[in-house]
Motif scaffolding. Structure first.
Motif, PDB file in Angstrom:
ATOM      1  N   ALA A 113       0.825  -1.212   0.000  1.00 20.87           N
ATOM      2  CA  ALA A 113       0.000   0.000   0.000  1.00 20.87           C
ATOM      3  C   ALA A 113       0.861   1.267   0.000  1.00 20.87           C
ATOM      4  CB  ALA A 113      -0.932  -0.003   1.205  1.00 20.87           C
ATOM      5  N   ASP A 114       1.942   1.258   0.758  1.00 22.74           N
ATOM      6  CA  ASP A 114       2.827   2.416   0.826  1.00 22.74           C
ATOM      7  C   ASP A 114       3.451   2.680  -0.538  1.00 22.74           C
ATOM      8  OD1 ASP A 114       4.166   4.526   2.001  1.00 22.74           O
ATOM      9  OD2 ASP A 114       5.805   3.301   2.761  1.00 22.74           O
ATOM     10  N   ASN A 115       3.941   1.637  -1.193  1.00 24.60           N
ATOM     11  CA  ASN A 115       4.550   1.778  -2.513  1.00 24.60           C
ATOM     12  C   ASN A 115       3.524   2.242  -3.541  1.00 24.60           C
ATOM     13  OD1 ASN A 115       6.898   1.310  -4.333  1.00 24.60           O
ATOM     14  ND2 ASN A 115       5.548  -0.222  -5.228  1.00 24.60           N
ATOM     15  N   GLU A 116       2.313   1.683  -3.450  1.00 23.54           N
ATOM     16  CA  GLU A 116       1.246   2.054  -4.369  1.00 23.54           C
ATOM     17  C   GLU A 116       0.889   3.531  -4.207  1.00 23.54           C
ATOM     18  OE1 GLU A 116      -1.632   1.212  -7.368  1.00 23.54           O
ATOM     19  OE2 GLU A 116       0.058   0.041  -6.609  1.00 23.54           O
ATOM     20  N   ALA A 117       0.757   3.987  -2.983  1.00 21.78           N
ATOM     21  CA  ALA A 117       0.395   5.379  -2.718  1.00 21.78           C
ATOM     22  C   ALA A 117       1.483   6.343  -3.193  1.00 21.78           C
ATOM     23  CB  ALA A 117       0.129   5.578  -1.227  1.00 21.78           C
ATOM     24  N   VAL A 118       2.741   5.991  -2.958  1.00 17.31           N
ATOM     25  CA  VAL A 118       3.861   6.848  -3.363  1.00 17.31           C
ATOM     26  C   VAL A 118       3.899   6.995  -4.884  1.00 17.31           C
ATOM     27  CG1 VAL A 118       6.371   7.007  -3.484  1.00 17.31           C
ATOM     28  CG2 VAL A 118       5.277   6.394  -1.335  1.00 17.31           C
ATOM     29  N   GLN A 119       3.771   5.874  -5.593  1.00 15.34           N
ATOM     30  CA  GLN A 119       3.840   5.922  -7.051  1.00 15.34           C
ATOM     31  C   GLN A 119       2.666   6.693  -7.645  1.00 15.34           C
ATOM     32  OE1 GLN A 119       4.443   2.056  -8.802  1.00 15.34           O
ATOM     33  NE2 GLN A 119       6.375   1.725  -7.737  1.00 15.34           N
ATOM     34  N   GLN A 120       1.474   6.492  -7.088  1.00 19.92           N
ATOM     35  CA  GLN A 120       0.321   7.228  -7.601  1.00 19.92           C
ATOM     36  C   GLN A 120       0.419   8.720  -7.287  1.00 19.92           C
ATOM     37  OE1 GLN A 120      -3.658   5.811  -7.557  1.00 19.92           O
ATOM     38  NE2 GLN A 120      -3.077   3.701  -7.118  1.00 19.92           N
ATOM     39  N   ASP A 157       7.318  12.636 -11.411  1.00 19.76           N
ATOM     40  CA  ASP A 157       8.124  11.775 -12.282  1.00 19.76           C
ATOM     41  C   ASP A 157       7.491  11.817 -13.670  1.00 19.76           C
ATOM     42  OD1 ASP A 157      10.049  10.010 -13.146  1.00 19.76           O
ATOM     43  OD2 ASP A 157       9.035   8.226 -12.392  1.00 19.76           O
ATOM     44  N   GLY A 158       8.330  11.805 -14.711  1.00 22.24           N
ATOM     45  CA  GLY A 158       7.801  11.826 -16.071  1.00 22.24           C
ATOM     46  C   GLY A 158       7.379  13.194 -16.563  1.00 22.24           C
ATOM     47  N   PHE A 159       7.962  14.241 -16.000  1.00 22.90           N
ATOM     48  CA  PHE A 159       7.556  15.597 -16.354  1.00 22.90           C
ATOM     49  C   PHE A 159       8.768  16.516 -16.235  1.00 22.90           C
ATOM     50  CE2 PHE A 159       5.949  19.784 -14.963  1.00 22.90           C
ATOM     51  CZ  PHE A 159       5.109  20.079 -16.028  1.00 22.90           C
ATOM     52  N   PHE A 160       8.879  17.485 -17.155  1.00 20.85           N
ATOM     53  CA  PHE A 160      10.037  18.387 -17.151  1.00 20.85           C
ATOM     54  C   PHE A 160       9.625  19.771 -17.626  1.00 20.85           C
ATOM     55  CE2 PHE A 160      13.826  20.301 -19.091  1.00 20.85           C
ATOM     56  CZ  PHE A 160      14.718  20.194 -18.030  1.00 20.85           C
ATOM     57  N   VAL A 161      10.200  20.795 -16.977  1.00 22.30           N
ATOM     58  CA  VAL A 161       9.996  22.187 -17.382  1.00 22.30           C
ATOM     59  C   VAL A 161      11.365  22.772 -17.711  1.00 22.30           C
ATOM     60  CG1 VAL A 161       9.110  24.449 -16.732  1.00 22.30           C
ATOM     61  CG2 VAL A 161       8.025  22.385 -15.823  1.00 22.30           C
ATOM     62  N   ASP A 162      11.547  23.252 -18.958  1.00 28.81           N
ATOM     63  CA  ASP A 162      12.854  23.785 -19.344  1.00 28.81           C
ATOM     64  C   ASP A 162      13.015  25.233 -18.884  1.00 28.81           C
ATOM     65  OD1 ASP A 162      11.553  25.471 -21.167  1.00 28.81           O
ATOM     66  OD2 ASP A 162      11.869  24.119 -22.857  1.00 28.81           O
ATOM     67  N   ASP A 163      14.145  25.830 -19.207  1.00 27.63           N
ATOM     68  CA  ASP A 163      14.448  27.181 -18.731  1.00 27.63           C
ATOM     69  C   ASP A 163      13.524  28.242 -19.315  1.00 27.63           C
ATOM     70  OD1 ASP A 163      16.473  26.180 -17.212  1.00 27.63           O
ATOM     71  OD2 ASP A 163      18.075  26.653 -18.631  1.00 27.63           O
ATOM     72  N   GLY A 205      10.333  27.757 -19.511  1.00 27.12           N
ATOM     73  CA  GLY A 205       9.022  27.511 -18.942  1.00 27.12           C
ATOM     74  C   GLY A 205       8.171  26.555 -19.753  1.00 27.12           C
ATOM     75  N   GLU A 206       8.766  25.930 -20.760  1.00 21.93           N
ATOM     76  CA  GLU A 206       8.033  24.974 -21.581  1.00 21.93           C
ATOM     77  C   GLU A 206       7.916  23.638 -20.837  1.00 21.93           C
ATOM     78  OE1 GLU A 206       6.562  25.483 -24.496  1.00 21.93           O
ATOM     79  OE2 GLU A 206       7.166  27.601 -24.484  1.00 21.93           O
ATOM     80  N   GLU A 207       6.691  23.127 -20.785  1.00 21.16           N
ATOM     81  CA  GLU A 207       6.440  21.871 -20.095  1.00 21.16           C
ATOM     82  C   GLU A 207       6.346  20.731 -21.100  1.00 21.16           C
ATOM     83  OE1 GLU A 207       2.889  22.315 -17.845  1.00 21.16           O
ATOM     84  OE2 GLU A 207       3.601  24.027 -16.684  1.00 21.16           O
ATOM     85  N   ARG A 208       6.882  19.574 -20.714  1.00 17.10           N
ATOM     86  CA  ARG A 208       6.728  18.411 -21.582  1.00 17.10           C
ATOM     87  C   ARG A 208       6.782  17.132 -20.759  1.00 17.10           C
ATOM     88  NH1 ARG A 208      12.106  20.040 -22.876  1.00 17.10           N
ATOM     89  NH2 ARG A 208      13.692  18.435 -22.442  1.00 17.10           N
ATOM     90  N   VAL A 209       6.165  16.119 -21.315  1.00 18.15           N
ATOM     91  CA  VAL A 209       6.176  14.797 -20.700  1.00 18.15           C
ATOM     92  C   VAL A 209       7.426  14.071 -21.153  1.00 18.15           C
ATOM     93  CG1 VAL A 209       4.980  12.579 -20.558  1.00 18.15           C
ATOM     94  CG2 VAL A 209       3.665  14.701 -20.609  1.00 18.15           C
ATOM     95  N   VAL A 210       8.102  13.426 -20.222  1.00 21.73           N
ATOM     96  CA  VAL A 210       9.315  12.669 -20.507  1.00 21.73           C
ATOM     97  C   VAL A 210       9.150  11.261 -19.943  1.00 21.73           C
ATOM     98  CG1 VAL A 210      10.771  14.730 -20.497  1.00 21.73           C
ATOM     99  CG2 VAL A 210      10.409  13.454 -18.373  1.00 21.73           C
ATOM    100  N   PRO A 211       9.986  10.304 -20.358  1.00 23.52           N
ATOM    101  CA  PRO A 211       9.886   8.945 -19.799  1.00 23.52           C
ATOM    102  C   PRO A 211      10.057   8.967 -18.287  1.00 23.52           C
ATOM    103  CG  PRO A 211      11.256   8.953 -21.757  1.00 23.52           C
ATOM    104  CD  PRO A 211      10.995  10.392 -21.419  1.00 23.52           C
ATOM    105  N   ARG A 212       9.263   8.172 -17.618  1.00 26.99           N
ATOM    106  CA  ARG A 212       9.371   8.093 -16.163  1.00 26.99           C
ATOM    107  C   ARG A 212      10.670   7.418 -15.766  1.00 26.99           C
ATOM    108  NH1 ARG A 212       3.221   5.934 -15.171  1.00 26.99           N
ATOM    109  NH2 ARG A 212       2.159   7.854 -15.834  1.00 26.99           N
ATOM    110  N   VAL A 213      11.219   7.873 -14.652  1.00 25.41           N
ATOM    111  CA  VAL A 213      12.499   7.358 -14.168  1.00 25.41           C
ATOM    112  C   VAL A 213      12.313   6.240 -13.152  1.00 25.41           C
ATOM    113  CG1 VAL A 213      14.641   7.954 -12.978  1.00 25.41           C
ATOM    114  CG2 VAL A 213      13.611   9.584 -14.590  1.00 25.41           C
ATOM    115  N   TRP A 214      11.331   6.384 -12.263  1.00 22.81           N
ATOM    116  CA  TRP A 214      11.203   5.393 -11.190  1.00 22.81           C
ATOM    117  C   TRP A 214       9.789   4.850 -10.996  1.00 22.81           C
ATOM    118  CZ3 TRP A 214       8.328   6.660  -6.709  1.00 22.81           C
ATOM    119  CH2 TRP A 214       7.962   8.000  -6.592  1.00 22.81           C
ATOM    120  N   VAL A 215       8.801   5.455 -11.612  1.00 21.59           N
ATOM    121  CA  VAL A 215       7.442   4.933 -11.545  1.00 21.59           C
ATOM    122  C   VAL A 215       7.146   4.177 -12.843  1.00 21.59           C
ATOM    123  CG1 VAL A 215       4.994   5.504 -11.362  1.00 21.59           C
ATOM    124  CG2 VAL A 215       6.686   6.827 -10.083  1.00 21.59           C
TER     125      VAL A 215
END
Length: 256
Positions: A140-147, A155-161, A163-173
């Motif tokens: 349950a703890d792992n499930e809650a953290v990942q969600q 995770d899976g999200f990046f904002v460049d200098d 201010g542009e937002e984009r989805v990126v591959p997830r690193v740990w989820v």
């Protein structure tokens, strides 16, 4: 006074929690609720308070346990709730330390956190239940953290200098992780009330009413007397009024 050799922290109620040798008598549920309803997770990058994460872990544990065994007794469910609550209760004094940093601080951090948890398990007599439901808690703890990470772009999200937002591959989820939890963010007051009622209800219905102590002990007896009910009747009937309908997307009803 020289404070350089202090190994303790003073809480909101004036108690001292020693990180090396915590005294169960110095642990107050009042302090736990104050701290966990105010402090954020993920080093402050999550909008969630620590207490809301705990609420989700409890809900996940109860839900899965009932799916596996719909005939669980009231007392058995209450003990599962206590295990879910206590797993992060030590963070009321050690804080929500990011796991990678926590690993760097090991074993000192682990020892302090474990000592506080053990003092709590002794205080509220939950040691056996905690060992029994360890696997369920871990899931349950792992499930809650990942969600949480998915819902709040940790995770899976990046904002460049620029201010542009984009989805990126997830690193740990995992990319295929399914979200079943709603994204409502509870206020400090709502988290505090939820934690209080979870704790009171679980302690009473698991047969630990005499171990509650502090303001919470007085509160529950006063409210029960005012409603002309026994403490057990009062906690069974009591519901917390919140703005969100449910923690779960599909309308799962909260334990409280």
């Amino acid at each position: 006074k020289d404070t350089l050799d202090m190994t303790w922290i003073m809480t909101a109620t004036g108690r001292r929690i020693d990180f090396i040798n915590p005294d169960p008598l110095q642990i107050s549920i009042d302090d736990v609720i104050v701290s966990l309803s105010r402090n954020h997770r993920f080093g402050g990058f999550s909008p969630f308070k620590i207490g809301q994460h705990i609420i989700e872990v409890v809900e996940l544990m109860v839900r899965k346990a009932l799916e596996e065994n719909p005939n669980l007794t009231e007392a058995q469910i209450a003990e599962i709730v206590l295990v879910g609550l206590l797993h992060d209760f030590p963070e009321y004094v050690v804080g929500d330390c990011p796991t990678p940093f926590k690993r760097l601080l090991a074993p000192l951090f682990d020892n302090a956190e474990s000592a506080i948890l053990l003092a709590m398990l002794r205080k509220w007599q939950v040691r056996d239940a905690y060992a029994k439901h360890g696997s369920l808690l871990k899931w349950a703890d792992n499930e809650a953290v990942q969600q949480e990470a998915i819902r709040f772009r940790l995770d899976g999200f990046f904002v460049d200098d620029n201010g542009e937002e984009r989805v990126v591959p997830r690193v740990w989820v995992p990319e295929n992780k399914v979200v079943t939890l709603a994204s409502d963010i509870l206020s400090e007051e709502a988290v505090a009330m939820f934690l209080l009622m979870y704790f009171l209800k679980a302690m009473v219905l698991s047969g630990r009413v005499n171990l509650i102590g502090g303001y919470a002990q007085n509160f529950i007896h006063k409210e029960a007397k005012h409603s002309n009910n026994t403490v057990e009747e009062w906690v069974r009937e009591h519901r917390v009024t919140l703005t969100l309908e449910s923690i779960f997307l599909d309308g799962w009803k909260a334990y409280v």
